[in-house]
Motif scaffolding. Structure first.
Motif, mmCIF file in Angstrom:
data_model
loop_
_atom_site.group_PDB
_atom_site.id
_atom_site.type_symbol
_atom_site.label_atom_id
_atom_site.label_comp_id
_atom_site.label_asym_id
_atom_site.label_seq_id
_atom_site.Cartn_x
_atom_site.Cartn_y
_atom_site.Cartn_z
ATOM 1 N N ASP A 195 15.601 87.314 7.940
ATOM 2 C CA ASP A 195 15.336 87.081 6.515
ATOM 3 C C ASP A 195 16.184 85.958 5.949
ATOM 4 O O ASP A 195 15.810 85.339 4.950
ATOM 5 N N SER A 196 17.325 85.719 6.557
ATOM 6 C CA SER A 196 18.169 84.597 6.136
ATOM 7 C C SER A 196 19.037 84.173 7.300
ATOM 8 O O SER A 196 19.356 84.971 8.185
ATOM 9 N N VAL A 197 19.415 82.914 7.290
ATOM 10 C CA VAL A 197 20.306 82.389 8.325
ATOM 11 C C VAL A 197 21.239 81.373 7.698
ATOM 12 O O VAL A 197 20.831 80.558 6.871
ATOM 13 N N GLN A 198 22.502 81.477 8.052
ATOM 14 C CA GLN A 198 23.505 80.491 7.672
ATOM 15 C C GLN A 198 23.904 79.737 8.911
ATOM 16 O O GLN A 198 24.170 80.330 9.948
ATOM 17 N N PHE A 199 23.909 78.395 8.854
ATOM 18 C CA PHE A 199 24.471 77.630 9.972
ATOM 19 C C PHE A 199 25.368 76.531 9.439
ATOM 20 O O PHE A 199 25.175 76.014 8.338
ATOM 21 N N CYS A 200 26.396 76.201 10.234
ATOM 22 C CA CYS A 200 27.411 75.240 9.812
ATOM 23 C C CYS A 200 27.053 73.822 10.247
ATOM 24 O O CYS A 200 26.593 73.602 11.371
ATOM 25 N N LEU A 201 27.303 72.901 9.364
ATOM 26 C CA LEU A 201 27.192 71.477 9.681
ATOM 27 C C LEU A 201 28.521 70.915 10.164
ATOM 28 O O LEU A 201 28.568 69.861 10.795
ATOM 29 N N SER A 202 29.600 71.630 9.864
ATOM 30 C CA SER A 202 30.948 71.101 10.059
ATOM 31 C C SER A 202 31.626 71.596 11.327
ATOM 32 O O SER A 202 32.835 71.445 11.479
ATOM 33 N N LYS A 203 30.869 72.190 12.233
ATOM 34 C CA LYS A 203 31.441 72.584 13.519
ATOM 35 C C LYS A 203 30.949 71.596 14.578
ATOM 36 O O LYS A 203 31.206 70.415 14.466
ATOM 37 N N GLY A 204 30.241 72.057 15.577
ATOM 38 C CA GLY A 204 29.838 71.162 16.653
ATOM 39 C C GLY A 204 28.931 70.032 16.225
ATOM 40 O O GLY A 204 28.815 69.023 16.931
ATOM 41 N N LEU A 205 28.273 70.170 15.072
ATOM 42 C CA LEU A 205 27.370 69.104 14.624
ATOM 43 C C LEU A 205 28.116 67.937 14.000
ATOM 44 O O LEU A 205 27.524 66.894 13.755
ATOM 45 N N GLY A 206 29.407 68.101 13.712
ATOM 46 C CA GLY A 206 30.261 66.957 13.417
ATOM 47 C C GLY A 206 30.336 66.490 11.988
ATOM 48 O O GLY A 206 30.985 65.481 11.714
ATOM 49 N N ALA A 207 29.706 67.178 11.025
ATOM 50 C CA ALA A 207 29.813 66.757 9.623
ATOM 51 C C ALA A 207 31.176 67.160 9.070
ATOM 52 O O ALA A 207 31.792 68.115 9.541
ATOM 53 N N PRO A 208 31.665 66.457 8.051
ATOM 54 C CA PRO A 208 33.004 66.763 7.532
ATOM 55 C C PRO A 208 33.086 68.057 6.738
ATOM 56 O O PRO A 208 34.181 68.591 6.548
ATOM 57 N N MET A 209 31.967 68.557 6.229
ATOM 58 C CA MET A 209 31.987 69.819 5.491
ATOM 59 C C MET A 209 30.564 70.332 5.342
ATOM 60 O O MET A 209 29.602 69.617 5.602
ATOM 61 N N GLY A 210 30.445 71.589 4.949
ATOM 62 C CA GLY A 210 29.160 72.111 4.516
ATOM 63 C C GLY A 210 28.452 73.012 5.497
ATOM 64 O O GLY A 210 28.705 73.000 6.711
ATOM 65 N N ALA A 211 27.573 73.832 4.945
ATOM 66 C CA ALA A 211 26.723 74.734 5.708
ATOM 67 C C ALA A 211 25.412 74.883 4.963
ATOM 68 O O ALA A 211 25.305 74.555 3.772
ATOM 69 N N MET A 212 24.409 75.396 5.660
ATOM 70 C CA MET A 212 23.101 75.623 5.067
ATOM 71 C C MET A 212 22.784 77.117 5.098
ATOM 72 O O MET A 212 23.043 77.793 6.094
ATOM 73 N N LEU A 213 22.241 77.606 3.999
ATOM 74 C CA LEU A 213 21.723 78.966 3.933
ATOM 75 C C LEU A 213 20.223 78.860 3.731
ATOM 76 O O LEU A 213 19.762 78.217 2.782
ATOM 77 N N CYS A 214 19.460 79.470 4.620
ATOM 78 C CA CYS A 214 18.012 79.313 4.641
ATOM 79 C C CYS A 214 17.327 80.666 4.549
ATOM 80 O O CYS A 214 17.831 81.671 5.054
ATOM 81 N N GLY A 215 16.160 80.688 3.925
ATOM 82 C CA GLY A 215 15.383 81.913 3.805
ATOM 83 C C GLY A 215 14.099 81.643 3.059
ATOM 84 O O GLY A 215 13.641 80.494 2.960
ATOM 85 N N SER A 216 13.519 82.679 2.488
ATOM 86 C CA SER A 216 12.285 82.522 1.718
ATOM 87 C C SER A 216 12.584 81.827 0.389
ATOM 88 O O SER A 216 13.740 81.752 -0.056
ATOM 89 N N GLU A 217 11.543 81.352 -0.257
ATOM 90 C CA GLU A 217 11.706 80.730 -1.574
ATOM 91 C C GLU A 217 12.364 81.712 -2.544
ATOM 92 O O GLU A 217 13.264 81.352 -3.311
ATOM 93 N N GLU A 218 11.898 82.961 -2.520
ATOM 94 C CA GLU A 218 12.448 83.974 -3.416
ATOM 95 C C GLU A 218 13.919 84.230 -3.127
ATOM 96 O O GLU A 218 14.747 84.321 -4.047
ATOM 97 N N PHE A 219 14.262 84.345 -1.848
ATOM 98 C CA PHE A 219 15.647 84.581 -1.480
ATOM 99 C C PHE A 219 16.543 83.428 -1.911
ATOM 100 O O PHE A 219 17.632 83.639 -2.472
ATOM 101 N N ILE A 220 16.118 82.202 -1.667
ATOM 102 C CA ILE A 220 16.945 81.045 -2.018
ATOM 103 C C ILE A 220 17.085 80.918 -3.532
ATOM 104 O O ILE A 220 18.127 80.473 -4.037
ATOM 105 N N SER A 221 16.093 81.350 -4.287
ATOM 106 C CA SER A 221 16.225 81.360 -5.746
ATOM 107 C C SER A 221 17.369 82.284 -6.158
ATOM 108 O O SER A 221 18.190 81.941 -7.024
ATOM 109 N N ARG A 222 17.444 83.463 -5.546
ATOM 110 C CA ARG A 222 18.558 84.375 -5.828
ATOM 111 C C ARG A 222 19.877 83.780 -5.335
ATOM 112 O O ARG A 222 20.927 83.930 -5.979
#
Length: 349
Positions: A195-222
Motif C-alpha cells: 500500500d505504500s513504500v518508502q525508498f531512499c535517494l541518499s544511500k546507494g543511489l548517491g543523492a545528497p539527501m531525500g527519500a520518496m514515499l509512494c502510494g495511491s493518490e488518496e494515500f499521498i494526499s493524506r
C-alpha cells in the motif's frame, strides 16, 4: 571524498558525482509548497512510475518517510506489526510511538522477514481490551539482519498473510533497489503489491539527501498533511529533486558493483581469518558485510578506533559485531585496502 579514506560506515556517505552536481546546478525550481517546483513534480511522477504506484511525495529523509506513512495509514492508539530488529522499531527514535502514537507488536524477523505464520498469529481478537492491528511494516533489504536480499517468494508470502488479516502494508524499502538488482527483477515485483513504500535517494543511489514515499493518490494526499505536521514541506526543493532524478535515471544499475565489492570484501575478510556472517541458502548478499569477533581480541569499538587513524572507517553495531557497507564511488582497490587494514588490526592486537 578524501581519497585516503576508506569509508565503510554506510552507503549514506556517497557524494554527488560531476553529472549529479551539474543537474543540481541547472535545476528548475519553484515553491514546492504551492506545487510550483517543476523538478519536484517530475521527481514525484518518476518515482511513482518506477515503483508501480499512483503517486509519490518527496521527504527530507527515510525516517520522515516512514513516520509520515505510519501517520497516514493508522489512527493513534492502533497497533502495527514490525520486525524486532527493523529500522522502524529500533533506529527511528521511537517515532512510531512518540509521534504516530502507535503500539508496536514486534515479530521475530531473524530471517530478514517475519514469517507468514507470525503475522497470522499476532493480530489480537477484536476486543475492547486490545489495541487493534491495522498495519504490517516490512523492510527490504533488512539492515540489521545483514542487508541480505530475501527471495521474492518469501516476501510475497508475508504480504499475502498481511492481506489475509486485513492489514495495510508499508514497505520500508530504503534499499529496495539493492534487492531488486540482486535478484535481477523489476523493483515493482516488491513495490506494486504493497500500500505504500518508502525508498531512499541518499544511500546507494548517491543523492545528497531525500527519500520518496509512494502510494495511491488518496494515500499521498493524506501523506502531504502528515508531512506538513512534521515540518517536512519544502520550498525551492528542486535542487535536491534534480539530484534524485539523476540518481533514478543513472545510478540504479551501479548497485550491482556495490554488491560485487561486498562479496570481495566478505571473501577477503573470511580468508584472512575473521568470522563473516554467512549468506543463508536462498538469499543473496548485497552491499553489507557483518563480521563477528572472537571472544579474545579487540571489541568492535576498539577495532573501529584502531582502524580510524589508518583511514578506515566503519560502525561497531554490537560489542563483538560490526558492519561494513560498500557504496557508490568506492572502487575495488579501496575495498581490498580497507579489508587488509581491518585484518591487521583485528588479528595482531
Amino acid at each position: 571524498m578524501n581519497l585516503n579514506i576508506v569509508d565503510f560506515r554506510s552507503d549514506t556517505v556517497t557524494c554527488p558525482d560531476g553529472g549529479m552536481r551539474k543537474a543540481i546546478f541547472e535545476a528548475s525550481v519553484g515553491d514546492s509548497g504551492y506545487g510550483d517546483d517543476p523538478s519536484i513534480n517530475e521527481l514525484e511522477s518518476l518515482a511513482a512510475d518506477i515503483v508501480g504506484q499512483e503517486a509519490a511525495i518527496f521527504v527530507p529523509s527515510g525516517v520522515m518517510g516512514n513516520i509520515t506513512a505510519l501517520g497516514s495509514h493508522c489512527r493513534r492508539g492502533e497497533a502495527v506489526l514490525v520486525g524486532d530488529k527493523s529500522h522502524i522499531y529500533r533506529y527511528e527514535g521511537g517515532g512510531l510511538s512518540a509521534i504516530a502514537g502507535l503500539l508496536p507488536y514486534a515479530l521475530d524477523d531473524s530471517s530478514g522477514l517475519p514469517s507468514p505464520e507470525s503475522v497470522l498469529n499476532s493480530c489480537p481478537e477484536v476486543n475492547v481490551h486490545f489495541a487493534q492491528t491495522s498495519l504490517l511494516c516490512l523492510e527490504v533489504t533488512h539492515n540489521d539482519r545483514g542487508g541480505l536480499a530475501q527471495p521474492l517468494s518469501d516476501f510475497k508470502a508475508v504480504v499475502e498473510a498481511g492481506r489475509e488479516k486485513g492489514l495495510a502494508i508499508h514497505l520500508d524499502g530504503a534499499r529496495v533497489f539493492n534487492s531488486a538488482v540482486a535478484w535481477g527483477v523489476d523493483v515493482k515485483e516488491y513495490t506494486s503489491s504493497v500500500d505504500s513504500v518508502q525508498f531512499c535517494l541518499s544511500k546507494g543511489l548517491g543523492a545528497p539527501m531525500g527519500a520518496m514515499l509512494c502510494g495511491s493518490e488518496e494515500f499521498i494526499s493524506r501523506a502531504r498533511f502528515e508531512r506538513k505536521r512534521l515540518g517536512g514541506e519544502l520550498r525551492q526543493a528542486g535542487f535536491m529533486a534534480a539530484a534524485g532524478i539523476y540518481a533514478l535515471k543513472n545510478n540504479i544499475p551501479k548497485l550491482l558493483e556495490d554488491h560485487e565489492n561486498g562479496q570481495v570484501l566478505a571473501d577477503t575478510l573470511a580468508q584472512g581469518g575473521l568470522i563473516v556472517e554467512p549468506v543463508p541458502q536462498g538469499t543473496r548478499r548485497t552491499n553489507m558485510v557483518y563480521v563477528n569477533l572472537a571472544e579474545k581480541g579487540p571489541s568492535s569499538s576498539e577495532l573501529a578506533a584502531s582502524c580510524k587513524p589508518k583511514g578506515v572507517l566503519f560502525n561497531d553495531m554490537e560489542p563483538r559485531r560490526f558492519r561494513l557497507v560498500t557504496h557508490l564511488g568506492m572502487d575495488r582497490e579501496e575495498v581490498i585496502r580497507g579489508a587488509n587494514c581491518i585484518l591487521r588490526e583485528a588479528l595482531t592486537a
